[in-house]
Scaffold this motif. Structure first.
Motif, PDB file in Angstrom:
ATOM      1  N   ALA A 114      -2.403   0.753 -13.425  1.00 19.27           N
ATOM      2  CA  ALA A 114      -3.691  -0.793 -12.813  1.00 19.27           C
ATOM      3  C   ALA A 114      -5.285  -0.091 -12.941  1.00 19.27           C
ATOM      4  CB  ALA A 114      -3.107  -1.549 -11.302  1.00 19.27           C
ATOM      5  N   ASP A 115      -5.576  -1.010 -13.114  1.00 23.42           N
ATOM      6  CA  ASP A 115      -7.149  -1.283 -13.351  1.00 23.42           C
ATOM      7  C   ASP A 115      -7.470  -1.036 -11.712  1.00 23.42           C
ATOM      8  OD1 ASP A 115      -7.989  -1.153 -15.376  1.00 23.42           O
ATOM      9  OD2 ASP A 115      -7.361  -3.613 -15.191  1.00 23.42           O
ATOM     10  N   ASN A 116      -8.937  -1.396 -10.759  1.00 21.12           N
ATOM     11  CA  ASN A 116      -8.856  -0.940  -9.952  1.00 21.12           C
ATOM     12  C   ASN A 116      -9.103  -2.128  -9.086  1.00 21.12           C
ATOM     13  OD1 ASN A 116     -10.693   0.825  -7.727  1.00 21.12           O
ATOM     14  ND2 ASN A 116     -12.311  -0.349  -8.134  1.00 21.12           N
ATOM     15  N   LEU A 117      -8.542  -2.079  -8.014  1.00 14.59           N
ATOM     16  CA  LEU A 117      -7.793  -2.864  -7.443  1.00 14.59           C
ATOM     17  C   LEU A 117      -7.855  -2.760  -5.988  1.00 14.59           C
ATOM     18  CD1 LEU A 117      -3.752  -2.611  -7.484  1.00 14.59           C
ATOM     19  CD2 LEU A 117      -4.841  -4.197  -8.733  1.00 14.59           C
ATOM     20  N   THR A 118      -8.179  -3.851  -5.270  1.00 15.16           N
ATOM     21  CA  THR A 118      -8.746  -4.364  -3.796  1.00 15.16           C
ATOM     22  C   THR A 118      -7.991  -3.997  -2.816  1.00 15.16           C
ATOM     23  OG1 THR A 118      -9.037  -6.415  -3.357  1.00 15.16           O
ATOM     24  CG2 THR A 118     -11.131  -6.237  -4.080  1.00 15.16           C
ATOM     25  N   PRO A 119      -8.153  -3.558  -1.157  1.00  8.88           N
ATOM     26  CA  PRO A 119      -7.231  -3.018  -0.711  1.00  8.88           C
ATOM     27  C   PRO A 119      -6.249  -4.365  -0.394  1.00  8.88           C
ATOM     28  CG  PRO A 119      -9.067  -2.269   0.379  1.00  8.88           C
ATOM     29  CD  PRO A 119      -9.588  -2.942  -0.836  1.00  8.88           C
ATOM     30  N   ARG A 120      -6.502  -5.933  -0.211  1.00  5.08           N
ATOM     31  CA  ARG A 120      -6.035  -7.159  -0.404  1.00  5.08           C
ATOM     32  C   ARG A 120      -5.395  -7.475  -1.314  1.00  5.08           C
ATOM     33  NH1 ARG A 120      -9.668 -11.077   3.359  1.00  5.08           N
ATOM     34  NH2 ARG A 120     -10.742  -9.856   5.251  1.00  5.08           N
ATOM     35  N   ASP A 121      -5.187  -6.953  -2.810  1.00  7.21           N
ATOM     36  CA  ASP A 121      -4.549  -7.421  -4.055  1.00  7.21           C
ATOM     37  C   ASP A 121      -3.025  -6.958  -3.926  1.00  7.21           C
ATOM     38  OD1 ASP A 121      -5.032  -7.299  -6.862  1.00  7.21           O
ATOM     39  OD2 ASP A 121      -2.939  -6.115  -5.782  1.00  7.21           O
ATOM     40  N   ALA A 122      -2.373  -8.265  -3.781  1.00  9.03           N
ATOM     41  CA  ALA A 122      -1.170  -8.635  -3.475  1.00  9.03           C
ATOM     42  C   ALA A 122      -0.353  -6.736  -4.107  1.00  9.03           C
ATOM     43  CB  ALA A 122      -0.838  -9.450  -4.242  1.00  9.03           C
ATOM     44  N   LEU A 123      -1.008  -6.912  -5.033  1.00 11.97           N
ATOM     45  CA  LEU A 123      -0.179  -5.740  -5.948  1.00 11.97           C
ATOM     46  C   LEU A 123      -0.115  -3.775  -4.963  1.00 11.97           C
ATOM     47  CD1 LEU A 123       2.417  -4.374  -8.268  1.00 11.97           C
ATOM     48  CD2 LEU A 123      -0.383  -4.026  -9.431  1.00 11.97           C
ATOM     49  N   ARG A 124      -1.489  -4.305  -4.691  1.00 11.58           N
ATOM     50  CA  ARG A 124      -1.710  -2.403  -4.222  1.00 11.58           C
ATOM     51  C   ARG A 124      -0.583  -2.919  -2.514  1.00 11.58           C
ATOM     52  NH1 ARG A 124      -7.955  -0.356  -2.328  1.00 11.58           N
ATOM     53  NH2 ARG A 124      -7.057   0.906  -0.529  1.00 11.58           N
ATOM     54  N   SER A 125      -1.108  -3.646  -2.374  1.00 12.83           N
ATOM     55  CA  SER A 125      -0.483  -4.154  -0.077  1.00 12.83           C
ATOM     56  C   SER A 125       0.718  -4.027  -0.472  1.00 12.83           C
ATOM     57  CB  SER A 125      -0.893  -5.335  -0.258  1.00 12.83           C
ATOM     58  OG  SER A 125      -2.300  -5.848  -0.053  1.00 12.83           O
ATOM     59  N   LEU A 126       1.930  -4.356  -2.300  1.00  6.35           N
ATOM     60  CA  LEU A 126       3.161  -4.234  -1.914  1.00  6.35           C
ATOM     61  C   LEU A 126       3.967  -3.049  -1.707  1.00  6.35           C
ATOM     62  CD1 LEU A 126       5.701  -5.904  -2.216  1.00  6.35           C
ATOM     63  CD2 LEU A 126       4.958  -4.867  -4.721  1.00  6.35           C
ATOM     64  N   VAL A 127       2.950  -2.612  -2.558  1.00  2.00           N
ATOM     65  CA  VAL A 127       3.656  -0.366  -2.643  1.00  2.00           C
ATOM     66  C   VAL A 127       3.137  -0.374  -1.826  1.00  2.00           C
ATOM     67  CG1 VAL A 127       2.859   1.005  -4.211  1.00  2.00           C
ATOM     68  CG2 VAL A 127       2.939  -1.080  -4.887  1.00  2.00           C
ATOM     69  N   GLU A 128       1.712  -0.222  -1.138  1.00  2.00           N
ATOM     70  CA  GLU A 128       1.657   0.351   0.316  1.00  2.00           C
ATOM     71  C   GLU A 128       2.470   0.835   1.097  1.00  2.00           C
ATOM     72  OE1 GLU A 128      -3.346   1.158  -0.660  1.00  2.00           O
ATOM     73  OE2 GLU A 128      -2.661  -0.019   0.951  1.00  2.00           O
ATOM     74  N   ALA A 129       2.767  -0.759   1.373  1.00  2.00           N
ATOM     75  CA  ALA A 129       3.859  -1.368   3.006  1.00  2.00           C
ATOM     76  C   ALA A 129       5.507  -0.631   2.067  1.00  2.00           C
ATOM     77  CB  ALA A 129       3.794  -2.334   2.834  1.00  2.00           C
ATOM     78  N   SER A 130       5.727  -0.730   1.330  1.00  3.13           N
ATOM     79  CA  SER A 130       6.833  -0.470   0.845  1.00  3.13           C
ATOM     80  C   SER A 130       7.188   1.029   1.333  1.00  3.13           C
ATOM     81  CB  SER A 130       7.532  -0.635  -0.647  1.00  3.13           C
ATOM     82  OG  SER A 130       7.284  -2.111  -1.306  1.00  3.13           O
ATOM     83  N   LYS A 131       8.833   1.235   1.813  1.00  2.00           N
ATOM     84  CA  LYS A 131       9.303   2.517   2.254  1.00  2.00           C
ATOM     85  C   LYS A 131       9.567   3.018   1.081  1.00  2.00           C
ATOM     86  CE  LYS A 131      13.059   4.781   4.389  1.00  2.00           C
ATOM     87  NZ  LYS A 131      13.953   4.198   5.241  1.00  2.00           N
ATOM     88  N   LEU A 132       9.516   2.973   0.168  1.00  7.79           N
ATOM     89  CA  LEU A 132       9.777   3.682  -1.744  1.00  7.79           C
ATOM     90  C   LEU A 132       8.704   3.163  -2.248  1.00  7.79           C
ATOM     91  CD1 LEU A 132      13.410   3.195  -1.910  1.00  7.79           C
ATOM     92  CD2 LEU A 132      12.336   5.156  -1.131  1.00  7.79           C
ATOM     93  N   GLY A 133       7.366   3.173  -1.742  1.00 12.16           N
ATOM     94  CA  GLY A 133       5.899   2.950  -2.812  1.00 12.16           C
ATOM     95  C   GLY A 133       5.503   4.459  -2.254  1.00 12.16           C
ATOM     96  N   ARG A 134       4.365   4.267  -3.007  1.00 15.32           N
ATOM     97  CA  ARG A 134       3.121   5.302  -3.140  1.00 15.32           C
ATOM     98  C   ARG A 134       2.306   4.462  -3.783  1.00 15.32           C
ATOM     99  NH1 ARG A 134       6.669   6.312   0.604  1.00 15.32           N
ATOM    100  NH2 ARG A 134       7.280   8.196   0.830  1.00 15.32           N
ATOM    101  N   ALA A 135       0.549   4.406  -3.268  1.00  9.90           N
ATOM    102  CA  ALA A 135      -0.401   3.509  -4.323  1.00  9.90           C
ATOM    103  C   ALA A 135      -0.857   5.527  -4.233  1.00  9.90           C
ATOM    104  CB  ALA A 135      -0.586   2.848  -3.197  1.00  9.90           C
ATOM    105  N   LEU A 136      -1.285   5.426  -5.518  1.00 11.97           N
ATOM    106  CA  LEU A 136      -2.265   7.068  -5.984  1.00 11.97           C
ATOM    107  C   LEU A 136      -3.341   6.126  -6.325  1.00 11.97           C
ATOM    108  CD1 LEU A 136       0.409   8.357  -7.925  1.00 11.97           C
ATOM    109  CD2 LEU A 136       0.304   8.137  -5.225  1.00 11.97           C
ATOM    110  N   PRO A 137      -4.201   6.105  -5.586  1.00  9.86           N
ATOM    111  CA  PRO A 137      -5.948   5.456  -6.439  1.00  9.86           C
ATOM    112  C   PRO A 137      -6.068   6.829  -6.588  1.00  9.86           C
ATOM    113  CG  PRO A 137      -6.150   6.407  -4.005  1.00  9.86           C
ATOM    114  CD  PRO A 137      -4.520   6.689  -4.809  1.00  9.86           C
ATOM    115  N   CYS A 138      -7.260   6.356  -8.360  1.00  5.56           N
ATOM    116  CA  CYS A 138      -7.575   7.503  -9.498  1.00  5.56           C
ATOM    117  C   CYS A 138      -9.418   6.960  -9.524  1.00  5.56           C
ATOM    118  CB  CYS A 138      -6.879   6.982 -10.728  1.00  5.56           C
ATOM    119  SG  CYS A 138      -5.017   7.216 -10.228  1.00  5.56           S
ATOM    120  N   TYR A 139      -9.977   8.056  -8.680  1.00  3.57           N
ATOM    121  CA  TYR A 139     -11.734   7.926  -9.169  1.00  3.57           C
ATOM    122  C   TYR A 139     -12.006   8.264  -9.406  1.00  3.57           C
ATOM    123  CZ  TYR A 139     -10.177   3.844  -5.294  1.00  3.57           C
ATOM    124  OH  TYR A 139     -10.376   2.508  -4.570  1.00  3.57           O
TER     125      TYR A 139
END
Length: 340
Positions: A114-139
């Motif tokens: 995905a493109d840059n996502l804010t902390p409140r973005d629904a997709l990012r929030s879902l992944v970060e809150a999931s036990k089987l989810g990992r969010a990998l920021p690429c700056y």
């Protein structure tokens, strides 16, 4: 909740702690996002990547029918192997199907780009809150991380790079990791036999225009390096750099050398003189400029400037011969430097 910091991503990719679930690579650096997803998929594929069952979707394609994602994740692989779903250009339109899969992915690894996502973005929030989810920021990489990547690449390939190779390469390239990787692959292939790289190699292979070879022309002429001069001239002229402009720049260069030489003659060291200039010459050229100040005396520099001024005049009177005049003049100066 697992939200990695940008500097933790490289370490995580070396040893991911999950084999299934939702992985989200996101950020403004599209090249780094793609590379992160690719590295993750290679690791998830196991020891036999060819046996992995990798399905690729595009975000807009799934947005029109999100149920495809659930159906694909729940499908049984006909050929066995690890099931991996890669989704490019993922957006929050996938939140609903991913919500259904986040707690029970059924052994499937879902890799989102995905493109840059804010902390409140629904997709990012879902992944970060999931036990089987990992969010990998690429700056975008910092100078430090990019230069470390370059050194690591050369070291792994057993290539000896001159001290000014990495700084020069960093100066040429931007912050896109994919572009950097591509240029590094080109350089390692080029040096596969010699196992050595120089600044001239970088300028020849990676620079976008002849302007970046101008310093090489100035220093090869002033330092008496005929072969380097020929290479730099060919590259600059092939890139349509104006030979009259080059003669003018050479005139300025030798005028600077004469001004600096006057200070050296008062007892200052060449390094002290160069360090005192504003703007200061690029650090990669300091050694070459010090050598030139040792080679040239004030009378010789005066003679060189006269010759350059004559070359400028001749090129204006006979523009069709400007290339030949430039080559003749610089070679003559190169020979003067070599005999000092």
């Amino acid at each position: 909740m697992t939200a990695l910091k940008a500097h933790e991503v490289a370490r995580y990719l070396a040893r991911p702690d999950l084999s299934e679930g939702i992985f989200l690579a996101y950020g403004p650096d599209g090249g780094l996002v793609r590379e992160t997803a690719q590295r993750l998929i290679r690791h998830l594929s196991g020891e036999d990547p060819a046996s992995a069952n990798v399905t690729i979707f595009d975000g807009p394609e799934l947005a029109s029918d999100p149920s495809q994602l659930v159906l694909e994740a729940r499908s049984v692989s006909l050929f066995g192997g690890k099931r991996i779903i890669r989704v490019r250009n993922a957006t929050k339109a996938l939140v609903m199907p991913l919500t259904e899969l986040r707690d029970d992915p059924g052994g499937t690894a879902i890799v989102l780009e995905a493109d840059n996502l804010t902390p409140r973005d629904a997709l990012r929030s879902l992944v970060e809150a999931s036990k089987l989810g990992r969010a990998l920021p690429c700056y975008p990489d910092s100078d430090e991380t990019l230069m470390a990547l370059m050194r690591e690449t050369f070291n792994q390939a057993g290539i000896r790079a001159d001290s000014d190779v990495v700084p020069t390469l960093r100066e040429i390239l931007g912050n896109d990791r994919e572009v950097t990787r591509r240029e590094l692959e080109k350089l390692t292939l080029y040096a596969a036999s010699s196992k050595a790289l120089t600044r001239e190699d970088v300028l020849l292979l990676c620079a976008d225009n002849g302007a970046l070879a101008i310093d090489a022309i100035l220093d090869a002429t002033g330092g008496g390096h005929a072969e380097k001069l020929e290479l730099a001239l060919n590259r600059a002229l092939a890139a349509n750099v104006n030979p009259q402009q080059l003669l003018a720049m050479l005139t300025n260069h030798f005028a600077n050398l004469r001004r600096w030489r006057t200070q050296v003659d008062t007892g200052k060291t060449a390094r002290a003189v160069l360090d005192g200039q504003r703007p200061k010459p690029h650090f990669s050229r300091i050694g070459a400029l010090e050598q030139q100040l040792r080679l040239w005396t004030d009378p010789a520099l005066s003679q060189a400037i006269e010759r350059l001024l004559q070359g400028v005049s001749d090129s204006r009177r006979k523009p069709a011969l400007a290339d030949a005049i430039l080559r003749r003049t610089t070679l003559a100066l190169c020979m003067m430097a070599a005999t000092h």
